[in-house]
Design a protein around this motif. Structure first.
Motif, PDB file in Angstrom:
ATOM      1  N   VAL A 137       0.592  -1.114  -0.107  1.00 30.55           N
ATOM      2  CA  VAL A 137      -0.137  -0.091   0.142  1.00 30.55           C
ATOM      3  C   VAL A 137       0.824   1.083   0.030  1.00 30.55           C
ATOM      4  CG1 VAL A 137      -1.649   1.412   1.344  1.00 30.55           C
ATOM      5  CG2 VAL A 137      -1.814  -1.193   1.010  1.00 30.55           C
ATOM      6  N   ASP A 138       0.717   2.138  -1.021  1.00 32.11           N
ATOM      7  CA  ASP A 138       1.553   3.082  -0.923  1.00 32.11           C
ATOM      8  C   ASP A 138       0.866   4.435  -1.864  1.00 32.11           C
ATOM      9  OD1 ASP A 138       1.794   2.726  -3.835  1.00 32.11           O
ATOM     10  OD2 ASP A 138       3.735   1.655  -3.434  1.00 32.11           O
ATOM     11  N   VAL A 139       1.513   5.576  -2.097  1.00 29.68           N
ATOM     12  CA  VAL A 139       0.888   6.555  -2.652  1.00 29.68           C
ATOM     13  C   VAL A 139       0.264   6.243  -4.204  1.00 29.68           C
ATOM     14  CG1 VAL A 139       2.014   8.310  -1.293  1.00 29.68           C
ATOM     15  CG2 VAL A 139       3.015   7.279  -3.449  1.00 29.68           C
ATOM     16  N   ARG A 140       0.949   5.326  -4.768  1.00 24.52           N
ATOM     17  CA  ARG A 140       0.187   4.974  -5.939  1.00 24.52           C
ATOM     18  C   ARG A 140      -1.087   4.349  -6.086  1.00 24.52           C
ATOM     19  NH1 ARG A 140       5.246   1.222  -7.610  1.00 24.52           N
ATOM     20  NH2 ARG A 140       4.734   0.457  -5.304  1.00 24.52           N
ATOM     21  N   ASN A 141      -1.684   3.947  -4.945  1.00 23.09           N
ATOM     22  CA  ASN A 141      -2.837   3.263  -5.160  1.00 23.09           C
ATOM     23  C   ASN A 141      -3.895   4.298  -4.152  1.00 23.09           C
ATOM     24  OD1 ASN A 141      -2.406   2.294  -2.733  1.00 23.09           O
ATOM     25  ND2 ASN A 141      -1.787   0.132  -3.441  1.00 23.09           N
ATOM     26  N   GLY A 142      -3.337   5.142  -3.676  1.00 21.99           N
ATOM     27  CA  GLY A 142      -4.314   6.197  -2.906  1.00 21.99           C
ATOM     28  C   GLY A 142      -4.717   5.358  -1.509  1.00 21.99           C
ATOM     29  N   LEU A 143      -4.099   4.595  -1.101  1.00 23.83           N
ATOM     30  CA  LEU A 143      -4.760   3.999   0.229  1.00 23.83           C
ATOM     31  C   LEU A 143      -3.716   3.989   1.339  1.00 23.83           C
ATOM     32  CD1 LEU A 143      -6.162   0.836  -1.186  1.00 23.83           C
ATOM     33  CD2 LEU A 143      -7.412   2.298  -0.243  1.00 23.83           C
ATOM     34  N   GLN A 144      -2.790   4.946   1.285  1.00 32.20           N
ATOM     35  CA  GLN A 144      -1.747   4.871   2.371  1.00 32.20           C
ATOM     36  C   GLN A 144      -2.487   5.680   3.678  1.00 32.20           C
ATOM     37  OE1 GLN A 144      -1.893   6.876  -0.077  1.00 32.20           O
ATOM     38  NE2 GLN A 144      -1.674   8.850   0.098  1.00 32.20           N
ATOM     39  N   ASN A 145      -3.483   6.350   3.420  1.00 32.12           N
ATOM     40  CA  ASN A 145      -4.218   7.061   4.378  1.00 32.12           C
ATOM     41  C   ASN A 145      -5.839   6.408   4.766  1.00 32.12           C
ATOM     42  OD1 ASN A 145      -2.250   8.868   5.396  1.00 32.12           O
ATOM     43  ND2 ASN A 145      -2.455  10.025   3.757  1.00 32.12           N
ATOM     44  N   SER A 146      -5.842   5.218   4.478  1.00 32.70           N
ATOM     45  CA  SER A 146      -7.009   4.490   4.571  1.00 32.70           C
ATOM     46  C   SER A 146      -7.301   4.466   5.860  1.00 32.70           C
ATOM     47  CB  SER A 146      -7.020   3.003   4.170  1.00 32.70           C
ATOM     48  OG  SER A 146      -6.112   2.192   5.015  1.00 32.70           O
ATOM     49  N   LYS A 147      -8.641   4.349   6.430  1.00 28.89           N
ATOM     50  CA  LYS A 147      -9.211   4.262   7.741  1.00 28.89           C
ATOM     51  C   LYS A 147      -8.267   3.202   8.634  1.00 28.89           C
ATOM     52  CE  LYS A 147     -13.316   1.587   7.290  1.00 28.89           C
ATOM     53  NZ  LYS A 147     -14.683   1.628   7.578  1.00 28.89           N
ATOM     54  N   TRP A 148      -8.112   1.952   7.873  1.00 29.09           N
ATOM     55  CA  TRP A 148      -7.569   0.874   8.608  1.00 29.09           C
ATOM     56  C   TRP A 148      -5.984   1.348   9.082  1.00 29.09           C
ATOM     57  CZ3 TRP A 148      -9.780  -0.312   3.894  1.00 29.09           C
ATOM     58  CH2 TRP A 148     -11.273  -0.758   4.066  1.00 29.09           C
ATOM     59  N   GLN A 149      -5.315   1.908   8.110  1.00 29.04           N
ATOM     60  CA  GLN A 149      -3.946   2.257   8.244  1.00 29.04           C
ATOM     61  C   GLN A 149      -3.665   3.269   9.193  1.00 29.04           C
ATOM     62  OE1 GLN A 149      -1.489   2.333   4.752  1.00 29.04           O
ATOM     63  NE2 GLN A 149      -0.044   2.047   5.611  1.00 29.04           N
ATOM     64  N   LEU A 150      -4.692   4.443   9.127  1.00 29.43           N
ATOM     65  CA  LEU A 150      -4.572   5.443  10.021  1.00 29.43           C
ATOM     66  C   LEU A 150      -4.832   4.923  11.563  1.00 29.43           C
ATOM     67  CD1 LEU A 150      -6.604   8.276   8.316  1.00 29.43           C
ATOM     68  CD2 LEU A 150      -4.227   8.250   8.660  1.00 29.43           C
ATOM     69  N   GLU A 151      -6.000   4.095  11.799  1.00 27.90           N
ATOM     70  CA  GLU A 151      -6.097   3.467  13.105  1.00 27.90           C
ATOM     71  C   GLU A 151      -4.819   2.462  13.410  1.00 27.90           C
ATOM     72  OE1 GLU A 151      -8.283   1.924  16.508  1.00 27.90           O
ATOM     73  OE2 GLU A 151      -7.932   3.927  15.250  1.00 27.90           O
ATOM     74  N   PHE A 152      -4.212   1.800  12.816  1.00 23.99           N
ATOM     75  CA  PHE A 152      -2.966   1.211  12.940  1.00 23.99           C
ATOM     76  C   PHE A 152      -1.751   2.099  13.666  1.00 23.99           C
ATOM     77  CE2 PHE A 152       1.346  -0.344  11.960  1.00 23.99           C
ATOM     78  CZ  PHE A 152       1.334  -1.475  12.658  1.00 23.99           C
ATOM     79  N   LYS A 153      -1.817   3.213  12.814  1.00 19.07           N
ATOM     80  CA  LYS A 153      -0.874   4.136  13.086  1.00 19.07           C
ATOM     81  C   LYS A 153      -1.071   4.837  14.490  1.00 19.07           C
ATOM     82  CE  LYS A 153       1.112   5.307   8.470  1.00 19.07           C
ATOM     83  NZ  LYS A 153       1.211   6.262   7.554  1.00 19.07           N
ATOM     84  N   ARG A 154      -2.399   4.992  14.845  1.00 20.28           N
ATOM     85  CA  ARG A 154      -2.758   5.779  16.014  1.00 20.28           C
ATOM     86  C   ARG A 154      -2.337   4.792  17.336  1.00 20.28           C
ATOM     87  NH1 ARG A 154      -6.869   5.614  19.697  1.00 20.28           N
ATOM     88  NH2 ARG A 154      -7.861   3.979  18.827  1.00 20.28           N
ATOM     89  N   LEU A 155      -2.550   3.330  16.979  1.00 13.81           N
ATOM     90  CA  LEU A 155      -2.442   2.401  17.965  1.00 13.81           C
ATOM     91  C   LEU A 155      -0.872   2.099  18.241  1.00 13.81           C
ATOM     92  CD1 LEU A 155      -5.489   0.147  17.191  1.00 13.81           C
ATOM     93  CD2 LEU A 155      -5.222   1.924  19.282  1.00 13.81           C
ATOM     94  N   ASN A 156      -0.045   2.374  17.293  1.00 15.32           N
ATOM     95  CA  ASN A 156       1.372   1.865  17.280  1.00 15.32           C
ATOM     96  C   ASN A 156       2.236   3.179  17.085  1.00 15.32           C
ATOM     97  OD1 ASN A 156       0.990  -1.326  16.953  1.00 15.32           O
ATOM     98  ND2 ASN A 156      -0.633  -0.299  15.547  1.00 15.32           N
ATOM     99  N   LYS A 157       1.875   4.331  17.890  1.00 15.45           N
ATOM    100  CA  LYS A 157       2.832   5.200  17.641  1.00 15.45           C
ATOM    101  C   LYS A 157       4.331   5.009  18.575  1.00 15.45           C
ATOM    102  CE  LYS A 157      -0.761   8.553  17.795  1.00 15.45           C
ATOM    103  NZ  LYS A 157      -1.465   9.922  18.510  1.00 15.45           N
ATOM    104  N   ASP A 158       4.164   4.005  19.789  1.00 20.29           N
ATOM    105  CA  ASP A 158       5.359   3.889  20.267  1.00 20.29           C
ATOM    106  C   ASP A 158       6.009   2.565  19.952  1.00 20.29           C
ATOM    107  OD1 ASP A 158       5.245   6.381  21.612  1.00 20.29           O
ATOM    108  OD2 ASP A 158       3.958   5.240  23.070  1.00 20.29           O
ATOM    109  N   VAL A 159       5.537   1.784  18.716  1.00 20.59           N
ATOM    110  CA  VAL A 159       6.081   0.479  18.244  1.00 20.59           C
ATOM    111  C   VAL A 159       7.455   0.471  18.322  1.00 20.59           C
ATOM    112  CG1 VAL A 159       5.785   0.679  15.981  1.00 20.59           C
ATOM    113  CG2 VAL A 159       5.541  -1.456  16.929  1.00 20.59           C
ATOM    114  N   LEU A 160       8.045  -0.373  18.595  1.00 20.93           N
ATOM    115  CA  LEU A 160       9.706  -0.531  18.731  1.00 20.93           C
ATOM    116  C   LEU A 160      10.004  -1.287  17.195  1.00 20.93           C
ATOM    117  CD1 LEU A 160      12.341  -0.221  19.992  1.00 20.93           C
ATOM    118  CD2 LEU A 160      12.275  -2.745  20.923  1.00 20.93           C
TER     119      LEU A 160
END
Length: 519
Positions: A145-168
């Motif tokens: 998933v990257d900018v080429r298919n426009g899904l880099q900011n899908s609601k699922w990926q945004l939720e993942f990033k919200r929950l994994n801000k401090d991931v190692l």
């Protein structure tokens, strides 16, 4: 008196059967639909909770086709998927929310719920002659998933990033951005006494069976059949202890069976090894590797036995892979009685250069391979074996013995020490039978090649030291021993029958001792 005891026995058996019946819950009795209609997630959850409230039991699926979302297990629960029963998992991503504790390619994260999931449980099982289908096609689209298919900011990926801000995160940057984090099919964390037996699994969205930090795991008699698809590994037990995998058939889009223990900083922080694994009597038909260790092995891998398996059409056979930055030690591995046919790349590969990286001082980031013994291997491949260590950490104490293969290329050894090559018959034409460079303490005995290329030497050495070459009887060879460069030291060639050899040595022979050879 005999009739009295007989009646007591019959009553006891009857009572035990009634108790068993009370603890077996037929999902149809709770309103499940087995005709491909409706979503059975809530009914299955109710059945598991009901059995759990009685101390445990069996959730039974009769023949039919069930549609469901994720199944979250409880202790002392068995899912019994009977012959003719099929569990089809929804491909609606929202059904796998909220996200849960997980581990993704060796990194601890919060992610979509795996399809069958549980944490901190004991005595759980998935059994039966039925089938579970992951309907992975919709998930596979999002492996990149990257900018080429426009899904880099899908609601699922945004939720993942919200929950994994401090991931190692791993040492290499961009690991989240590079892909859509699909869930494993079956994943259990920190569970004890896990059994998966006899079922058929197809179309996994990601890794298929992926126990993590579990103890006493039995996977027996299963079939996994994933089409060519991204990262759809078969069985990946990570950082587990006492694992048995037996009598199974695996054909997948990535590695068939892989032993792992965490990736880079996250894996080193957790520091739980994969240990005491037995893999036996399995057949692997399609996949990048038959049985693979790594590359995520930062917690270490030790005490592994692989035996009596068939690899037919995999890209590689036995594969151990790591890279600078991983850390961890792979040790005490025994491989025996393996048949490999039509292996595309290497039958045996021990590769510490899986990812590019510059030489660095030895530290916790430095991986290590040692004490690996491979014997009784037969079949056909491109290259028989490649053993490739690091300048700062050579592979150590490796034995290949009783190898009989038809191949294009022979055995390559580089950056290694204490290597034994014994009783090896390989028919190769494109390379020397044995090539070694930047290595020390080599023992090369009883090496034969019946498909010799007269333009290639039998044994080629470069920058090696402390080498014993003995008890060889080449079928034919223009040059028995070829020496490249001027850094070879202390090479002894003795007790060989070289009567079919045109030239015994070639190159700088100053450090070669010849004795008791027949010419």
């Amino acid at each position: 008196m005999k009739f009295y005891y007989l009646n007591l026995l019959l009553l006891s058996l009857l009572f035990s059967n009634i108790t068993l019946a009370q603890h077996t819950i037929n999902v149809l009795d709770l309103g499940a639909k087995n005709d491909s209609t409706g979503l059975n997630t809530d009914v299955i959850r109710k059945a598991i909770l009901q059995a759990s409230s009685k101390g445990g039991g069996t959730v039974y699926f009769p023949a039919g086709k069930y549609i469901t979302g994720p199944i979250h297990m409880k202790s002392n629960i068995t899912l019994f998927i009977d012959a003719g029963a099929e569990l089809h998992f929804s491909d609606n991503f929202d059904h796998y929310l909220p996200m849960v504790e997980s581990r993704w390619e060796g990194t601890e994260v919060t992610n979509f719920s795996p399809f069958i999931y549980g944490t901190d449980l004991e005595n759980i099982a998935i059994v039966g002659r039925g089938k579970i289908d992951g309907h992975g096609k919709n998930w596979w689209k999002f492996s990149e998933v990257d900018v080429r298919n426009g899904l880099q900011n899908s609601k699922w990926q945004l939720e993942f990033k919200r929950l994994n801000k401090d991931v190692l995160a791993p040492d290499l940057p961009g690991w989240v951005e590079r892909g859509f984090l699909r869930p494993p099919f079956i994943q259990f964390l920190r569970c004890n006494n896990l059994q998966i037996k006899d079922i058929t699994i197809v179309n996994s969205p990601f890794w298929t069976i992926n126990p993590q930090y579990c103890e006493n795991v039995l996977i027996d008699g299963i079939t996994i059949n994933n089409p060519p698809s991204p990262n759809s590994d078969g069985i990946n037990p990570e950082s587990c202890r006492n694992v048995r995998i037996a009598n199974s058939f695996i054909s997948v889009g990535d590695d068939c069976i892989t032993i792992k223990s965490g990736k880079d900083r996250s894996g080193r922080k957790v520091n739980i090894p994969a240990e005491n694994y037995t893999i036996t009597n399995c057949t692997m038909m399609r996949g990048h590797g038959g049985v693979v260790i790594g590359s995520e092995m930062s917690g270490g891998v030790k005490n592994i036995v692989i035996s009596n398996c068939i690899f037919d059409g995999t890209d590689r056979g036995i594969r151990m892979k790591t890279a600078r930055g991983r850390g961890g030690v792979v040790e005490n591995v025994r491989v025996s009685n393996i048949v490999m046919r039509n292996i595309r790349d290497q039958a045996i590969v021990l590769d510490m250069r899986y990812a590019k990286g510059d030489q660095e001082p030895v530290s916790e980031r430095t991986p290590k391979f040692k004490d690996i013994f491979i014997s009784n291997v037969a079949g056909s491949t491109n290259r028989v074996a490649r053993i490739s260590g690091l300048e700062e950490m050579p592979i150590e104490n490796i034995s290949l013995s009783n190898i009989n293969m038809q191949a294009t290329s022979g055995i390559l050894v580089e950056y290694a020490r204490k290597i034994s090559l014994y009783d090896i018959q390989i028919d190769v034409h494109n390379t020397p039978t044995i090539q070694a460079s930047n290595a020390e303490f080599l023992d090369i005995q009883k090496i034969q090649n019946y498909n010799v290329n007269n333009q290639k030497s039998h044994i080629q050495l470069e920058n090696v030291s402390q080498v014993n070459i003995s008890n060889n009887f080449p079928f034919k060879s223009s040059t028995f021993l070829e020496l490249l460069g001027s850094e070879n030291k202390q090479i002894t060639v003795h007790n060989n029958n070289l009567k079919n050899t045109t030239k015994v040595t070639q190159g700088n022979t100053q450090q070669v001792t010849l004795s008791n050879n027949i010419q």
